[in-house]
Design an enzyme around this catalytic site. Structure first.
Site, mmCIF file in Angstrom:
data_model
loop_
_atom_site.group_PDB
_atom_site.id
_atom_site.type_symbol
_atom_site.label_atom_id
_atom_site.label_comp_id
_atom_site.label_asym_id
_atom_site.label_seq_id
_atom_site.Cartn_x
_atom_site.Cartn_y
_atom_site.Cartn_z
ATOM 1 N N GLY A 110 0.807 -1.212 0.000
ATOM 2 C CA GLY A 110 0.000 0.000 0.000
ATOM 3 C C GLY A 110 0.838 1.259 0.000
ATOM 4 O O GLY A 110 0.410 2.297 -0.521
ATOM 5 N N GLU A 113 1.596 1.811 -3.540
ATOM 6 C CA GLU A 113 0.392 2.283 -4.205
ATOM 7 C C GLU A 113 0.110 3.743 -3.862
ATOM 8 O O GLU A 113 -0.419 4.488 -4.698
ATOM 9 C CB GLU A 113 -0.781 1.384 -3.824
ATOM 10 C CG GLU A 113 -0.675 0.002 -4.468
ATOM 11 C CD GLU A 113 -1.668 -1.008 -3.924
ATOM 12 O OE1 GLU A 113 -2.258 -1.739 -4.721
ATOM 13 O OE2 GLU A 113 -1.836 -1.057 -2.685
#
Length: 254
Positions: A110, A113
């Site tokens: 994450g 991301e």
């Protein structure tokens, strides 16, 4: 007792707000609280007319090491559909303000991301980037497969997603994940410098130009050019644009 915040937000200085993930003991893992605080901070900055660029940062050890694995284990598929974590990502992606990631240490899962969600990324020389979810029997779930493929192409994306192996900062630069690599420890200063440069330009122009570039990933070339021209024409009536052009012409003829 109120727990310490996971995210620190600076004052707006020269049109720039710096938002720092502050969970050093967890390598800035993005637990649910962190995601909500990030979305709140980005949303508040985005709504502030004085803010023209946002810088996202971590610390020397980690930009963000990914999701909080224990929390994610407790969620099944249906729960993720309307979970506040999912909504937090959507709120981050809906911001109209330019965002720069200042990456030191690891940006995994994450965290990577989140880097890909920014418009520009500056990396310290020791930074590393990866999508290791496959090693846990999972896969990227916050745009990792899609934004990464649009940045680096099929082969590199497949390599990173299917092996889970990270890449270093020079490789990320060659692949187009980051725009610059600076000496270790220098990413934040360089990101703020670039943010101040962006913030010196008219707010409406930077937002419309940013959106036009983002639209190129979602439309055909012809539709993208039409949308670009619509924004281009809209800026023709901007008071700030006209004032800056007149000032430029006056300097050129003086």
């Amino acid at each position: 007792m109120t727990s310490a915040p996971d995210v620190l937000v600076s004052d707006c200085i020269d049109g720039v707000v710096t938002i720092t993930i502050d969970r050093p003991d967890a390598r800035n893992a993005l637990r649910h609280q962190t995601m909500n605080e990030l979305a709140d901070a980005i949303g508040a900055a985005d709504a502030d007319d004085h803010v023209r660029c946002i810088v996202l940062a971590g610390n020397a050890r980690a930009f963000a090491a990914g999701a909080d694995i224990a929390e994610m284990l407790a969620l099944d598929g249906p729960a993720l559909l309307s979970h506040p974590r999912t909504l937090a990502w959507q709120r981050i992606w809906s911001a109209g303000c330019p965002m720069i990631a200042a990456v030191e240490g690891v940006a995994f899962g994450g965290g990577h991301e989140l880097v890909l969600s920014c418009d520009i990324a500056i990396a310290g020389a020791a930074a590393r980037f990866g999508q290791p979810e496959i090693t846990l029997g999972w896969m990227p779930g916050a745009g990792g497969t899609q934004r990464l493929a649009r940045s680096v192409g099929k082969s590199m994306t497949m390599q990173m997603v299917l092996t889970g192996d990270p890449i270093d900062a020079p490789t990320a630069l060659r692949a187009g994940i980051v725009s610059e690599v600076v000496p270790a420890g220098g990413a934040l200063a360089r990101a703020i410098e670039m943010a101040q440069r962006i913030a010196s330009h008219p707010r409406a122009a930077t937002r419309l130009a940013r959106q036009a570039v983002l639209d190129s990933y979602n439309t055909t070339l012809a539709d993208g050019i039409r949308a670009e021209h619509t924004s281009f024409r809209a800026l023709a009536s901007s008071d700030e644009r006209n004032a800056r052009i007149r000032a430029f012409l006056n300097r050129a003829t003086s």
